[in-house]
Scaffold this motif. Structure first.
Motif, mmCIF file in Angstrom:
data_model
loop_
_atom_site.group_PDB
_atom_site.id
_atom_site.type_symbol
_atom_site.label_atom_id
_atom_site.label_comp_id
_atom_site.label_asym_id
_atom_site.label_seq_id
_atom_site.Cartn_x
_atom_site.Cartn_y
_atom_site.Cartn_z
ATOM 1 N N ALA A 73 0.829 -1.211 0.000
ATOM 2 C CA ALA A 73 0.000 0.000 0.000
ATOM 3 C C ALA A 73 0.858 1.253 0.000
ATOM 4 O O ALA A 73 0.476 2.286 -0.573
ATOM 5 N N SER A 74 2.033 1.185 0.616
ATOM 6 C CA SER A 74 2.935 2.336 0.704
ATOM 7 C C SER A 74 3.876 2.446 -0.484
ATOM 8 O O SER A 74 4.613 3.425 -0.595
ATOM 9 N N GLY A 75 3.889 1.463 -1.342
ATOM 10 C CA GLY A 75 4.704 1.530 -2.553
ATOM 11 C C GLY A 75 6.197 1.545 -2.308
ATOM 12 O O GLY A 75 6.952 2.163 -3.067
ATOM 13 N N CYS A 76 6.660 0.848 -1.268
ATOM 14 C CA CYS A 76 8.083 0.901 -0.901
ATOM 15 C C CYS A 76 9.007 0.475 -2.038
ATOM 16 O O CYS A 76 10.041 1.106 -2.295
ATOM 17 N N ALA A 77 8.638 -0.603 -2.733
ATOM 18 C CA ALA A 77 9.527 -1.124 -3.774
ATOM 19 C C ALA A 77 9.635 -0.188 -4.966
ATOM 20 O O ALA A 77 10.649 -0.175 -5.665
ATOM 21 N N SER A 78 8.594 0.606 -5.215
ATOM 22 C CA SER A 78 8.599 1.488 -6.380
ATOM 23 C C SER A 78 9.764 2.464 -6.339
ATOM 24 O O SER A 78 10.305 2.843 -7.383
ATOM 25 N N SER A 114 -6.146 -4.249 -12.207
ATOM 26 C CA SER A 114 -5.645 -4.772 -13.485
ATOM 27 C C SER A 114 -4.878 -3.759 -14.315
ATOM 28 O O SER A 114 -4.141 -4.135 -15.236
ATOM 29 N N GLY A 115 -5.082 -2.471 -14.037
ATOM 30 C CA GLY A 115 -4.461 -1.442 -14.851
ATOM 31 C C GLY A 115 -5.272 -1.079 -16.078
ATOM 32 O O GLY A 115 -4.858 -0.214 -16.860
ATOM 33 N N PHE A 116 -6.450 -1.696 -16.244
ATOM 34 C CA PHE A 116 -7.295 -1.391 -17.395
ATOM 35 C C PHE A 116 -8.271 -0.264 -17.066
ATOM 36 O O PHE A 116 -8.924 -0.267 -16.031
ATOM 37 N N THR A 117 -8.363 0.706 -17.979
ATOM 38 C CA THR A 117 -9.316 1.800 -17.832
ATOM 39 C C THR A 117 -10.676 1.349 -18.350
ATOM 40 O O THR A 117 -10.781 0.304 -19.018
ATOM 41 N N PRO A 118 -11.734 2.120 -18.095
ATOM 42 C CA PRO A 118 -13.050 1.758 -18.648
ATOM 43 C C PRO A 118 -13.054 1.702 -20.172
ATOM 44 O O PRO A 118 -13.901 1.033 -20.769
ATOM 45 N N GLU A 119 -12.101 2.416 -20.804
ATOM 46 C CA GLU A 119 -12.009 2.411 -22.262
ATOM 47 C C GLU A 119 -11.080 1.294 -22.763
ATOM 48 O O GLU A 119 -10.716 1.260 -23.941
ATOM 49 N N TYR A 120 -10.646 0.418 -21.855
ATOM 50 C CA TYR A 120 -9.763 -0.710 -22.155
ATOM 51 C C TYR A 120 -8.370 -0.275 -22.603
ATOM 52 O O TYR A 120 -7.659 -1.001 -23.294
ATOM 53 N N ASP A 121 -8.014 0.919 -22.182
ATOM 54 C CA ASP A 121 -6.625 1.349 -22.301
ATOM 55 C C ASP A 121 -5.893 0.794 -21.074
ATOM 56 O O ASP A 121 -6.524 0.247 -20.157
ATOM 57 N N THR A 122 -4.574 0.913 -21.037
ATOM 58 C CA THR A 122 -3.823 0.392 -19.898
ATOM 59 C C THR A 122 -2.997 1.488 -19.249
ATOM 60 O O THR A 122 -2.657 2.495 -19.883
ATOM 61 N N ALA A 123 -2.674 1.279 -17.986
ATOM 62 C CA ALA A 123 -1.867 2.235 -17.238
ATOM 63 C C ALA A 123 -0.485 2.367 -17.873
ATOM 64 O O ALA A 123 0.069 1.408 -18.408
ATOM 65 N N GLY A 124 0.058 3.582 -17.815
ATOM 66 C CA GLY A 124 1.393 3.817 -18.355
ATOM 67 C C GLY A 124 2.217 4.647 -17.409
ATOM 68 O O GLY A 124 1.732 5.128 -16.378
ATOM 69 N N GLY A 125 3.475 4.840 -17.738
ATOM 70 C CA GLY A 125 4.355 5.669 -16.922
ATOM 71 C C GLY A 125 4.506 5.140 -15.512
ATOM 72 O O GLY A 125 4.565 3.924 -15.278
ATOM 73 N N GLN A 126 4.529 6.060 -14.559
ATOM 74 C CA GLN A 126 4.737 5.684 -13.161
ATOM 75 C C GLN A 126 3.554 4.925 -12.583
ATOM 76 O O GLN A 126 3.693 4.230 -11.572
ATOM 77 N N MET A 127 2.391 5.035 -13.225
ATOM 78 C CA MET A 127 1.222 4.311 -12.719
ATOM 79 C C MET A 127 1.383 2.802 -12.870
ATOM 80 O O MET A 127 0.703 2.041 -12.183
ATOM 81 N N VAL A 128 2.282 2.369 -13.733
ATOM 82 C CA VAL A 128 2.543 0.928 -13.852
ATOM 83 C C VAL A 128 3.050 0.401 -12.515
ATOM 84 O O VAL A 128 2.614 -0.660 -12.037
#
Length: 296
Positions: free
Chosen positions: A50-55, A255-269
């Motif tokens: 939840a804290s994103g330590c590894a990122s 899953s990283g999928f948007t409602p438009e079935y696009d996928t997360a990119g950049g730091q959001m990965v």
């Protein structure tokens, strides 16, 4: 011989300087506050993701299980200089393997090192300050199960006067605020989501605009703003900028999928890699919190 007015100026300057030195001293938790705190390794694992330590703290460009090798080294370029994520592995020399629960609590809640020096706020302690001591102890317990990495820390490259750590005490006085941003009559689910977003997830560190000194503009909480690396903008997460349903948000975090079935990119990965490790209920709580934010 010193004349009267000059003497008064020196006395006044000494008093003001002494008061400033005291006010900017690093804060710490009281030792007895941790005496009755119990650690839970499984809870610590949840806090870790939840804290994103590894990122931030995994070796740059590492993949899969290698992301649990927290040797640091990731560079963060800012207007104040370049900061390098430190080694937080269980190595007792290069990492934090020798730290106590109190050491970690001081770092996360007060931004204070074991040597009683201020940490730079590139480390998001202004958000982690809301963490419970139980979660701090649980996180340290989980971190101790991860591999020791002997990689030494890379010194920060910070320009004057920001390389004078004592002035960070003044920065903390101005910009470290206790208390929740979203308050009022909230459901239990929204309260859980608030903790995940405002205390652990540190979403505001990227999604809230900042002033010239790097302090978050809490009046524009999660409303987006310029990307600190100068490339594009960070999106608005309030209902004014994010019209997805709670289910859409929860699915995106899984899953990283948007409602438009696009996928997360950049730091959001990296963010999705972390939130996908949370439970469905926790992701739903985050979504409920975001939909409860006031329109700005």
């Amino acid at each position: 011989m010193m004349n009267g007015p000059l003497k008064l100026v020196l006395i006044f300057g000494t008093i003001v300087g002494g008061a400033g030195w005291i006010l900017t001293a690093p804060s710490t938790v009281e030792s007895d506050m941790l005496a009755t705190v119990s650690a839970d390794v499984e809870r610590g694992k949840t806090v870790f993701y939840a804290s994103g330590c590894a990122s931030c703290h995994a070796t740059p460009d590492s993949q899969d299980d290698a992301k649990l090798r927290l040797g640091g080294g990731h560079a963060f370029k800012t207007d104040f200089g370049t900061f390098y994520a430190p080694n937080i592995s269980s190595d007792v020399t290069a990492g934090i393997g020798a730290w106590t629960d109190e050491d970690l609590a001081n770092a996360l809640i007060h931004g204070t090192s074991p040597e009683k020096r201020h940490y730079y706020p590139a480390f998001p302690y202004t958000t982690y300050a809301q963490m419970t001591l139980e979660d701090v102890a649980s996180l340290r317990s989980f971190l101790s199960t991860l591999p020791a990495v002997a990689t030494p820390n890379t010194p920060h490259d910070v320009r004057f006067p920001f390389n004078i750590r004592r002035i960070l005490g003044g920065w903390k006085l101005m910009f470290t605020r206790k208390g929740w941003v979203l308050d009022g009559d909230l459901t239990e689910q929204q309260i859980e989501g608030r903790y995940l977003v405002e205390a652990l997830g540190h979403c505001a560190e990227c999604h809230t605009p900042r002033n010239a000194l790097g302090g978050m503009k809490r009046g524009s909480w999660l409303a987006g703003g310029p990307n600190p690396d100068g490339k594009g903008t960070i999106p608005d997460l309030t209902p004014a900028g994010l019209d997805w349903s709670e289910g859409d948000i929860a699915e995106y975090l899984k899953s990283g999928f948007t409602p438009e079935y696009d996928t997360a990119g950049g730091q959001m990965v990296d963010v999705i890699e972390n939130t996908s490790q949370l439970s469905d209920a926790e992701r739903a709580a985050i979504a409920a919190y975001l939909k409860a934010l006031p329109v700005q």
